[in-house]
Design a protein around this motif. Structure first.
Motif, short mmCIF file in Angstrom:
data_model
loop_
_atom_site.label_atom_id
_atom_site.label_comp_id
_atom_site.label_asym_id
_atom_site.label_seq_id
_atom_site.Cartn_x
_atom_site.Cartn_y
_atom_site.Cartn_z
N ILE A 93 0.84 -1.21 0.00
CA ILE A 93 0.00 0.00 0.00
C ILE A 93 0.87 1.26 0.00
O ILE A 93 0.46 2.31 0.48
CB ILE A 93 -1.00 0.01 1.18
CG1 ILE A 93 -0.27 -0.28 2.50
CG2 ILE A 93 -2.12 -0.97 0.94
CD1 ILE A 93 -1.12 -0.02 3.73
N TRP C 5 -10.18 2.95 2.81
CA TRP C 5 -9.64 4.26 3.09
C TRP C 5 -10.79 5.25 3.19
O TRP C 5 -11.73 5.21 2.41
CB TRP C 5 -8.71 4.73 1.97
CG TRP C 5 -7.67 3.74 1.57
CD1 TRP C 5 -7.76 2.83 0.57
CD2 TRP C 5 -6.37 3.56 2.15
NE1 TRP C 5 -6.60 2.09 0.50
CE2 TRP C 5 -5.73 2.52 1.45
CE3 TRP C 5 -5.69 4.18 3.20
CZ2 TRP C 5 -4.45 2.08 1.76
CZ3 TRP C 5 -4.41 3.75 3.50
CH2 TRP C 5 -3.80 2.71 2.80
N VAL C 178 -4.80 -1.13 -4.70
CA VAL C 178 -4.37 -0.44 -3.49
C VAL C 178 -5.53 0.27 -2.81
O VAL C 178 -5.67 0.24 -1.59
CB VAL C 178 -3.23 0.55 -3.80
CG1 VAL C 178 -3.00 1.49 -2.63
CG2 VAL C 178 -1.97 -0.22 -4.14
N LYS C 182 -7.09 -2.31 1.73
CA LYS C 182 -6.08 -1.73 2.62
C LYS C 182 -5.17 -2.78 3.25
O LYS C 182 -3.96 -2.66 3.26
CB LYS C 182 -6.76 -0.94 3.74
CG LYS C 182 -5.76 -0.20 4.61
CD LYS C 182 -6.49 0.71 5.56
CE LYS C 182 -5.55 1.45 6.46
NZ LYS C 182 -6.31 2.35 7.34
#
Lengths: 184, 184, 184
Positions: A93, C5, C178, C182
């Protein structure tokens, strides 16, 4: 011999030859040598969470973060310490800054660099090395590390020094001159 | 002519032609020109500590730091000032950031760059120049300076502008356009 | 699909192909897509100040700043948001950091890069593109953007990831891996 720096942080990408340099410098100048990754592993082991590096990296990210933080707190209490860590780690990441600037305040950040050929060569000979880099991705990692360490030195107000490890003996001598002798 | 910026900081490696540019720009646009190194020397002289630059650099590091800080405090009180300093200095213990970001808050950071050949050529013709750089170590210094000035602009929230001093007249004209005219 | 995210910031120079990538990623992964420039224009329009991008850029700098700040405050309240912005803008008075680090705290900063030829080629085909760059000035802009985004990630303590947009489909796949996942 009087040691001039209380906290030295030495950073560099995997395969740059950092650990060999750090161990000799610490022995010869009397610093307590700390390998950040090894300290994280020993904390994880003492909690029964992992027994290898790759098991540490497989732990839940919050647990890894708590181990990373506890390692920083332990280091903060050691005087005349030389801390060996990557500085910026590659992960799936993205780049993660592994220098805990909010806890450890180094007097000087040392960045070890070397030619990309040397680094990739050392990695081929290292059986435990996991990272697969191309010359291009290695260059990106080295650029980001240099930028981030300059940033950390600006944020922390500490010195930054870059050594080229193309000739091991010369690099060692240069490191010892700087880390053993603050005021010239 | 109305001056748009209150505090301008101009940085660059030794030999980039910074001081010649800064003096003309300050004269033509009405800024108070301050050479940071000269101010540090005059503070050291007034205290009977040194009478040359190299004597300043030989002082105990804590005393140098206190002179550096006092110079920053003096500059902070000057309005419409153009400060000429290196930004990042090379020393035997690594790169040291010489822009006092905690005291001086520039509205704009100007970075002067030039080709490495030009810089090394100017240094050969400057009798008081002390620094011995190779092309490689000069490139490293210029990289670290660029990184650090971008970092300072991010920390301070101020503008950053880079000028190439390959043709003196063109560079001077570009600087005057930006430093004399905030809103276009 | 669970989104890992909360706040993603995607940066890159004009012409790098950022917006096309961001729109698809946001649609496929369920992020709220925000184009920072469009949001600033809509705020300016709602106040009767401007009806085109170039009118926004012609406003008094203090007014532009207040619109930029209000846009940041709006974005802060959106969860699971992907923000598309340049990161660092070129202007006649130098580079200006357009990522509002004091208001928006991204979990990850994504930087899209591409070859200079690709970028200049895309700009030639874009009728609304205003920027005239040479290869050299484009390289400088890309260097400053990389430095500044690494700095912001150091200041904010968030991840930084760089994707090369040389092959659109590969870059898209990498971004989705990505930004959709996560913990791996």
């Amino acid at each position: 011999m009087e040691l001039p720096w209380n906290t030295v942080v030495v950073t560099g990408v995997p395969g740059v030859g950092k650990t060999s340099l750090c161990r000799i410098v610490s022995d010869d100048l009397g610093y307590t040598y700390i390998n950040y990754g090894d300290l994280m592993l020993s904390i994880a082991e003492s909690r029964g969470l992992a027994s290898t590096d790759s098991e540490v990296f497989s732990l839940d990210i919050e647990i890894q973060h708590s181990i990373w933080r506890d390692a920083a707190l332990k280091i903060r209490d050691i005087s005349r310490v030389l801390v060996d860590l990557h500085g910026v780690d590659q992960s799936t990441i993205g780049y993660i800054i592994s220098l805990p600037v909010e806890i450890i305040k180094p007097d000087i950040i040392v960045l070890i660099e070397s030619s990309k050929d040397n680094i990739l060569g050392r990695r081929r000979n290292d059986t435990k090395e996991r990272i697969i880099d191309t010359v291009k991705s290695l260059k990106e990692h080295m650029d980001i590390l240099r930028i981030t360490m300059a940033t950390c030195s600006a944020i922390l107000g500490c010195n930054l020094i870059i050594f080229q490890n193309d000739d091991f003996e010369i690099c060692l001598e240069n490191m010892k001159n700087v880390l053993g002798n603050k005021l010239e």
